[in-house]
Design a protein around this motif. Structure first.
Motif, PDB file in Angstrom:
ATOM      1  N   VAL A  62       5.378  13.271   9.659  1.00  0.00           N
ATOM      2  CA  VAL A  62       4.982  11.860   8.988  1.00  0.00           C
ATOM      3  C   VAL A  62       3.730  12.277   7.907  1.00  0.00           C
ATOM      4  CG1 VAL A  62       4.119   9.583   9.341  1.00  0.00           C
ATOM      5  CG2 VAL A  62       5.946  10.486  10.898  1.00  0.00           C
ATOM      6  N   ILE A  63       2.756  12.775   8.555  1.00  0.00           N
ATOM      7  CA  ILE A  63       1.723  13.057   7.622  1.00  0.00           C
ATOM      8  C   ILE A  63       2.189  13.913   6.326  1.00  0.00           C
ATOM      9  CG2 ILE A  63      -0.585  14.350   7.236  1.00  0.00           C
ATOM     10  CD1 ILE A  63      -1.110  13.316  10.159  1.00  0.00           C
ATOM     11  N   ASN A  64       2.908  14.865   6.329  1.00  0.00           N
ATOM     12  CA  ASN A  64       3.438  15.673   5.388  1.00  0.00           C
ATOM     13  C   ASN A  64       4.230  15.028   4.312  1.00  0.00           C
ATOM     14  OD1 ASN A  64       2.210  18.188   6.244  1.00  0.00           O
ATOM     15  ND2 ASN A  64       4.261  18.785   7.383  1.00  0.00           N
ATOM     16  N   ARG A  65       4.930  14.096   4.952  1.00  0.00           N
ATOM     17  CA  ARG A  65       5.841  13.000   4.065  1.00  0.00           C
ATOM     18  C   ARG A  65       5.016  11.964   3.418  1.00  0.00           C
ATOM     19  NH1 ARG A  65      11.201  10.194   6.350  1.00  0.00           N
ATOM     20  NH2 ARG A  65      11.621  12.624   6.225  1.00  0.00           N
ATOM     21  N   PHE A  81      -3.171   4.363   9.541  1.00  0.00           N
ATOM     22  CA  PHE A  81      -2.755   3.179   8.859  1.00  0.00           C
ATOM     23  C   PHE A  81      -2.620   3.410   7.128  1.00  0.00           C
ATOM     24  CE2 PHE A  81      -5.310   1.918  12.339  1.00  0.00           C
ATOM     25  CZ  PHE A  81      -4.903   0.513  12.609  1.00  0.00           C
ATOM     26  N   TYR A  82      -1.451   2.994   6.798  1.00  0.00           N
ATOM     27  CA  TYR A  82      -1.154   3.400   5.343  1.00  0.00           C
ATOM     28  C   TYR A  82      -1.265   1.947   4.252  1.00  0.00           C
ATOM     29  CZ  TYR A  82       0.099   8.146   6.428  1.00  0.00           C
ATOM     30  OH  TYR A  82      -0.152   9.466   6.991  1.00  0.00           O
ATOM     31  N   ARG A  83      -1.807   2.214   3.211  1.00  0.00           N
ATOM     32  CA  ARG A  83      -1.571   1.020   2.408  1.00  0.00           C
ATOM     33  C   ARG A  83      -0.404   0.679   1.809  1.00  0.00           C
ATOM     34  NH1 ARG A  83      -6.288  -0.971  -1.704  1.00  0.00           N
ATOM     35  NH2 ARG A  83      -5.287  -2.476  -2.460  1.00  0.00           N
ATOM     36  N   THR A  84       0.095  -0.446   2.040  1.00  0.00           N
ATOM     37  CA  THR A  84       1.288  -1.217   1.747  1.00  0.00           C
ATOM     38  C   THR A  84       1.539  -2.478   1.110  1.00  0.00           C
ATOM     39  OG1 THR A  84       1.576  -1.988   4.090  1.00  0.00           O
ATOM     40  CG2 THR A  84       2.502   0.367   3.374  1.00  0.00           C
ATOM     41  N   ASN A  85       0.138  -3.251   1.086  1.00  0.00           N
ATOM     42  CA  ASN A  85       0.275  -4.583   0.806  1.00  0.00           C
ATOM     43  C   ASN A  85      -1.083  -5.068   0.343  1.00  0.00           C
ATOM     44  OD1 ASN A  85       1.194  -7.360   0.456  1.00  0.00           O
ATOM     45  ND2 ASN A  85       0.805  -8.186   2.487  1.00  0.00           N
ATOM     46  N   HIS A  86      -1.213  -5.023  -1.128  1.00  0.00           N
ATOM     47  CA  HIS A  86      -2.732  -5.420  -1.705  1.00  0.00           C
ATOM     48  C   HIS A  86      -2.873  -7.111  -1.516  1.00  0.00           C
ATOM     49  CE1 HIS A  86      -5.821  -5.954  -4.790  1.00  0.00           C
ATOM     50  NE2 HIS A  86      -5.140  -6.714  -5.098  1.00  0.00           N
ATOM     51  N   LYS A  87      -3.930  -7.275  -1.275  1.00  0.00           N
ATOM     52  CA  LYS A  87      -4.411  -8.626  -0.799  1.00  0.00           C
ATOM     53  C   LYS A  87      -5.708  -8.894  -1.472  1.00  0.00           C
ATOM     54  CE  LYS A  87      -2.120  -9.598   3.444  1.00  0.00           C
ATOM     55  NZ  LYS A  87      -1.923 -10.104   4.812  1.00  0.00           N
ATOM     56  N   HIS A  88      -6.724  -8.045  -1.380  1.00  0.00           N
ATOM     57  CA  HIS A  88      -7.960  -8.333  -1.942  1.00  0.00           C
ATOM     58  C   HIS A  88      -8.389  -7.322  -3.082  1.00  0.00           C
ATOM     59  CE1 HIS A  88      -8.307 -10.290   1.874  1.00  0.00           C
ATOM     60  NE2 HIS A  88      -7.939  -9.088   2.570  1.00  0.00           N
ATOM     61  N   ASP A 101       1.445   1.972  -7.317  1.00  0.00           N
ATOM     62  CA  ASP A 101       2.413   3.218  -6.995  1.00  0.00           C
ATOM     63  C   ASP A 101       2.287   3.616  -5.656  1.00  0.00           C
ATOM     64  OD1 ASP A 101       3.415   2.797  -9.533  1.00  0.00           O
ATOM     65  OD2 ASP A 101       2.181   4.452 -10.354  1.00  0.00           O
ATOM     66  N   THR A 102       1.127   3.689  -5.097  1.00  0.00           N
ATOM     67  CA  THR A 102       0.733   4.333  -3.929  1.00  0.00           C
ATOM     68  C   THR A 102       1.550   3.415  -2.807  1.00  0.00           C
ATOM     69  OG1 THR A 102      -1.088   5.619  -4.432  1.00  0.00           O
ATOM     70  CG2 THR A 102      -0.996   5.048  -2.051  1.00  0.00           C
ATOM     71  N   GLN A 103       0.971   2.007  -2.746  1.00  0.00           N
ATOM     72  CA  GLN A 103       1.577   1.155  -2.045  1.00  0.00           C
ATOM     73  C   GLN A 103       3.207   1.210  -2.068  1.00  0.00           C
ATOM     74  OE1 GLN A 103      -1.496  -2.618  -2.216  1.00  0.00           O
ATOM     75  NE2 GLN A 103       0.535  -2.840  -3.001  1.00  0.00           N
ATOM     76  N   ARG A 104       3.792   1.172  -3.064  1.00  0.00           N
ATOM     77  CA  ARG A 104       5.450   1.170  -3.247  1.00  0.00           C
ATOM     78  C   ARG A 104       5.685   2.413  -2.593  1.00  0.00           C
ATOM     79  NH1 ARG A 104       6.268   2.252  -8.468  1.00  0.00           N
ATOM     80  NH2 ARG A 104       6.397   4.111  -8.114  1.00  0.00           N
ATOM     81  N   ASP A 105       5.191   3.383  -3.047  1.00  0.00           N
ATOM     82  CA  ASP A 105       5.560   4.911  -2.425  1.00  0.00           C
ATOM     83  C   ASP A 105       5.439   4.878  -0.805  1.00  0.00           C
ATOM     84  OD1 ASP A 105       6.261   5.712  -4.898  1.00  0.00           O
ATOM     85  OD2 ASP A 105       4.404   6.951  -5.184  1.00  0.00           O
ATOM     86  N   ASN A 106       4.493   4.546  -0.234  1.00  0.00           N
ATOM     87  CA  ASN A 106       4.229   4.247   1.219  1.00  0.00           C
ATOM     88  C   ASN A 106       5.263   3.281   1.912  1.00  0.00           C
ATOM     89  OD1 ASN A 106       1.949   6.007   0.914  1.00  0.00           O
ATOM     90  ND2 ASN A 106       0.529   4.515   1.184  1.00  0.00           N
ATOM     91  N   ARG A 107       5.564   2.044   1.030  1.00  0.00           N
ATOM     92  CA  ARG A 107       6.478   1.512   1.642  1.00  0.00           C
ATOM     93  C   ARG A 107       7.806   1.859   1.835  1.00  0.00           C
ATOM     94  NH1 ARG A 107       4.024  -2.757  -1.563  1.00  0.00           N
ATOM     95  NH2 ARG A 107       5.470  -2.503  -2.870  1.00  0.00           N
ATOM     96  N   GLU A 108       8.242   2.681   0.700  1.00  0.00           N
ATOM     97  CA  GLU A 108       9.482   3.373   0.515  1.00  0.00           C
ATOM     98  C   GLU A 108       9.721   4.469   1.509  1.00  0.00           C
ATOM     99  OE1 GLU A 108      11.864   6.227  -2.378  1.00  0.00           O
ATOM    100  OE2 GLU A 108      10.820   4.375  -3.290  1.00  0.00           O
TER     101      GLU A 108
END
Length: 120
Positions: free
Chosen positions: A56-59, A81-88, A35-42
């Motif tokens: 930006v930080i508030n958002r 840097f914001y997590r957006t793409n799980h790899k490991h 959910d965090t990744q999806r929310d960050n990408r959006e």
């Protein structure tokens, strides 16, 4: 009595077969980071060049990582840097799993790895 013991055995085994993952004393749920990744990408897709860093930080909330430096011409550069793409699946967030947001003098100038590489 034989049926009672069998029921107890089955109940005990089923309790042992289920479980939760705990890291640092916290229950880890796959959906949390997903959910965090999806929310960050959006949220990143809705950013505008020229936004203030605080807005930006508030958002987006606190970044997963950051760095800062001054350029030769005296400009302050910050990268969040914001997590957006799980790899490991190692419990760590690495830079290749994030999207960098680049700020010069606290103003968003761009995001993505090509922008990050251009200012490094």
């Amino acid at each position: 009595m034989n049926v009672f013991y069998r029921l107890c055995l089955v109940a005990s085994l089923s309790l042992l077969a289920t479980g939760c993952v705990f890291i640092d004393g916290k229950h880890v749920n796959k959906d949390d980071w997903w959910d965090t990744q999806r929310d960050n990408r959006e949220a990143i897709s809705r950013l505008e060049i020229g936004m203030e860093r605080e807005a930006v930080i508030n958002r987006l909330g606190a970044p997963d990582d950051s760095e800062a430096f001054n350029t030769d011409d005296g400009k302050e550069v910050r990268i969040l840097f914001y997590r957006t793409n799980h790899k490991h699946s190692d419990g760590e967030t690495t830079r290749d799993e994030t999207t960098p947001l680049v700020f010069q003098d606290d103003v968003l100038t761009g995001w993505g790895h090509s922008v990050y590489e251009a200012v490094r």
